[in-house]
Write an enzyme that holds these catalytic residues in place. Structure first.
Site, mmCIF file in Angstrom:
data_model
loop_
_atom_site.group_PDB
_atom_site.id
_atom_site.type_symbol
_atom_site.label_atom_id
_atom_site.label_comp_id
_atom_site.label_asym_id
_atom_site.label_seq_id
_atom_site.Cartn_x
_atom_site.Cartn_y
_atom_site.Cartn_z
ATOM 1 N N HIS A 21 0.874 -1.197 0.000
ATOM 2 C CA HIS A 21 0.000 0.000 0.000
ATOM 3 C C HIS A 21 0.900 1.233 0.000
ATOM 4 C CE1 HIS A 21 -3.845 2.124 1.461
ATOM 5 N NE2 HIS A 21 -2.947 3.063 1.179
ATOM 6 N N HIS A 23 1.594 5.369 -1.657
ATOM 7 C CA HIS A 23 1.260 6.553 -2.461
ATOM 8 C C HIS A 23 2.554 7.107 -3.044
ATOM 9 C CE1 HIS A 23 -2.903 6.803 -0.966
ATOM 10 N NE2 HIS A 23 -2.373 6.260 0.123
ATOM 11 N N LYS A 107 -9.385 -0.172 -6.047
ATOM 12 C CA LYS A 107 -9.431 0.442 -4.720
ATOM 13 C C LYS A 107 -10.774 1.107 -4.470
ATOM 14 C CE LYS A 107 -7.889 2.261 -0.839
ATOM 15 N NZ LYS A 107 -6.696 2.919 -0.380
ATOM 16 N N HIS A 144 -10.488 1.189 1.652
ATOM 17 C CA HIS A 144 -10.313 2.182 2.721
ATOM 18 C C HIS A 144 -11.536 2.029 3.608
ATOM 19 C CE1 HIS A 144 -8.799 6.049 4.455
ATOM 20 N NE2 HIS A 144 -10.009 5.963 4.974
ATOM 21 N N HIS A 182 -4.766 -0.653 5.920
ATOM 22 C CA HIS A 182 -4.324 0.115 7.094
ATOM 23 C C HIS A 182 -5.273 -0.014 8.285
ATOM 24 C CE1 HIS A 182 -7.037 2.857 5.055
ATOM 25 N NE2 HIS A 182 -6.127 3.301 4.210
ATOM 26 N N ASP A 257 1.364 2.695 3.484
ATOM 27 C CA ASP A 257 0.509 3.875 3.276
ATOM 28 C C ASP A 257 1.352 5.145 3.332
ATOM 29 O OD1 ASP A 257 -1.784 5.257 2.674
ATOM 30 O OD2 ASP A 257 -2.607 5.188 4.703
HETATM 31 O O1 DOR Z 1 -3.602 9.587 5.648
HETATM 32 C C1 DOR Z 1 -3.881 9.246 4.516
HETATM 33 N N1 DOR Z 1 -3.296 9.812 3.443
HETATM 34 N N2 DOR Z 1 -4.818 8.316 4.342
HETATM 35 C C2 DOR Z 1 -5.267 8.007 3.142
HETATM 36 O O2 DOR Z 1 -6.143 7.177 3.069
HETATM 37 C C3 DOR Z 1 -4.774 8.707 1.927
HETATM 38 C C4 DOR Z 1 -3.447 9.258 2.149
HETATM 39 C C5 DOR Z 1 -3.021 10.254 1.081
HETATM 40 O O3 DOR Z 1 -3.251 10.002 -0.091
HETATM 41 O O4 DOR Z 1 -2.418 11.275 1.439
HETATM 42 ZN ZN ZN Z 2 -3.406 5.055 1.422
#
Ligand code: DOR
Ligand code: ZN
Length: 369
Positions: A21, A23, A107, A144, A182, A257
Site C-alpha cells: 500500500h 502513495h 481500490k 479504505h 491500514h 501507506d
Molecule cells: O492519511 C492518509 N493519506 N490516508 C489516506 O487514506 C490517503 C493518504 C493520502 O493520499 O495522502
Molecule cells: Zn493510502
C-alpha cells in the site's frame, strides 16, 4: 515498548520485501520519493488517488509508464497498479485491465473518506456489477474501511464500517478477495482473524500506526505530522496492531501507506492527512519487531504473506538489515523545491537500517550522529 533485547542479532537477512500500500503521487514528488521505496522494496501496490484519479486502465498504463520513467537507472522495481473505483466505473474496462496485466487490484474509497477521495463511491451497491466481475476473475478489492457519515465520530469510523459495509459485503461476495487496508483497531484485527481462514481477507498494517496512538497527535500541541486517515486510535489498539503484525498470521502484511505531502500542506490551518514513511519504512518496522522480540517473524510480515495473498511469487533476492547507531529520518526535497518531512516516531531516532547495497546506487541518505 520493551527495551531492545541484548541478545537480538545485529544483522538480519530478509527476502526482499514488498510494500502492499503505497502513495507515489506523480511529477516532482514521484521523482523524489520513488527511489526511496525502490531501494528496499521489490514491488508496491500503487494507490490511484492522483488528481485526477486513476479510474481507467489507460490511465493506469500511462501512470505505470511515468513511474518506470522516474526510476533511476540501475534500480529494479515493479509497480503494481490499481484502479480507483467510482459510481461510474466500467466493469469491462477493469476486466480488460486485469486480464492485460495492467491492473493488479481495484481500490474502494468511500466518497470523501480521505485525501483525494471526492470522486469515490457514494453507495457500495453502485459498484456491485464491478465487484461481480472482480470476484469471478480473482481480482482483489482494496478497501479504505471508514464510513463517512458526518454524525459518526472520527474514531469510530473503522468499527462502524465493519458492521455496516464490510460484513454485508463479505456475505454478498463470498469469493471476492479483499484487503482491509491500514487497519487501526483491535476490532479490525479480531474481525480479520475471525474471517481469514479461507485466505480471502487480508489486512495491511502501516508502520506509523504501530508507533502512534491518538494522544501522540496532541502531545504538547497539535502535531500535523502525526495526522493520517484512518486516524490513530487508543493505545490498546496500537498494541493489538503490534500483536497482529508480529504474530506471523498470514492475513497481515506490510503496507506503509506512505503518503507524501509538501510540508506546507501539512502545516496549515487545515492540514491534510498522510504520513510519509518511505525513506525509513523497513527500519521502522524492524524496530517494532525487535522490541516485540519477534524479528524472526518480520520476513513473513514484510516479504511472504503479501505475495501469498496476491498469488505472486515472493521476491528471489534479499536485503540486509543492521541494528546499531541512531538515525534521524531526513526530509526529502523535490525538484519543485517542496520539502516532505519523514515520519519521526516518538523518541525521534531509529536504530535499524537497511544496509546499502553494493550493486545499486542507494538514494537512502539518513543523517547519522
Ligand atoms: O492519511 C492518509 N493519506 N490516508 C489516506 O487514506 C490517503 C493518504 C493520502 O493520499 O495522502
Ligand atoms: Zn493510502
Amino acid at each position: 515498548m520493551k527495551p531492545v533485547p541484548a541478545t537480538a542479532p545485529v544483522r538480519l537477512t530478509l527476502r526482499r520485501p514488498d510494500d502492499w500500500h503505497l502513495h507515489l503521487r506523480d511529477g516532482a514528488i514521484l521523482r523524489a520519493v520513488l527511489p526511496l521505496t525502490a531501494a528496499v522494496f521489490g514491488r508496491a501496490i500503487v494507490m490511484p488517488n492522483l488528481r485526477p484519479p486513476v479510474t481507467h486502465t489507460a490511465h493506469a498504463r500511462a501512470y505505470r509508464d511515468e513511474i518506470m520513467k522516474a526510476l533511476p537507472a540501475g534500480m529494479q522495481f515493479q509497480p503494481l497498479m490499481t484502479a480507483y473505483l467510482t459510481d461510474a466505473t466500467d466493469a469491462k474496462d477493469i476486466e480488460h485491465g486485469f486480464h492485460d496485466g495492467v491492473l493488479t487490484a481495484a481500490k474502494l474509497y468511500p466518497a470523501n473518506a480521505t485525501t483525494h477521495s471526492e470522486l469515490g463511491v457514494t453507495d457500495i451497491r453502485k459498484i456491485y456489477p464491478v465487484l461481480e466481475r472482480m470476484q469471478a476473475m480473482g481480482m482483489p478489492l482494496l478497501i479504505h474501511g471508514e464510513v463517512t457519515e458526518a454524525d459518526v465520530d472520527i474514531f469510530d469510523r473503522e468499527n462502524i464500517f465493519i458492521d455496516r459495509i464490510l460484513t454485508p459485503l463479505l456475505a454478498a461476495f463470498p469469493a471476492l478477495k479483499i484487503v482491509f487496508e491500514h487497519v487501526t483497531t483491535s476490532d479490525a484485527v479480531d474481525f480479520v482473524k475471525a474471517q481469514a481462514d479461507d485466505g480471502r481477507l487480508g489486512a495491511t498494517i502501516t508502520a506509523h500506526h504501530l508507533f502512534l496512538n491518538r494522544s501522540d497527535i496532541f502531545k504538547g500541541g497539535l502535531r500535523p505530522h502525526h495526522y493520517c486517515l484512518p486516524v490513530a486510535k487508543r493505545e490498546r489498539h496500537r498494541l493489538a496492531l503490534i500483536d497482529a503484525a508480529t504474530s506471523g498470521h498470514a492475513a497481515f502484511f506490510l503496507g506503509t501507506d506512505s503518503a507524501p505531502h509538501p510540508v506546507t500542506a501539512k502545516e496549515s490551518a487545515c492540514g491534510c492527512a498522510g504520513i510519509f514513511t518511505a525513506a525509513t519504512a523497513l527500519d521502522l518496522y524492524a524496530g517494532i519487531f525487535d522490541a516485540a522480540g519477534a524479528l524472526d517473524r518480520l520476513e513473513a510480515f514484510a516479504s511472504l504473506n503479501g505475495p501469498r495473498f496476491y498469488g505472486l511469487p515472493a521476491n528471489a533476492d534479499s536485503i540486509v538489515l543492521e541494528r546499531g547507531g541512531s538515525v534521524e529520518p531526513a526530509p526529502v526535497r523535490t525538484e519543485a523545491d517542496d520539502t516532505i518531512l519523514s515520519f519521526t516516531p516518538p523518541g525521534g531516532r531509529l536504530h535499524w537500517r537497511v544496509a546499502p547495497q553494493a550493486s545499486e546506487r542507494s538514494p537512502r541518505q539518513p543523517r547519522e550522529r
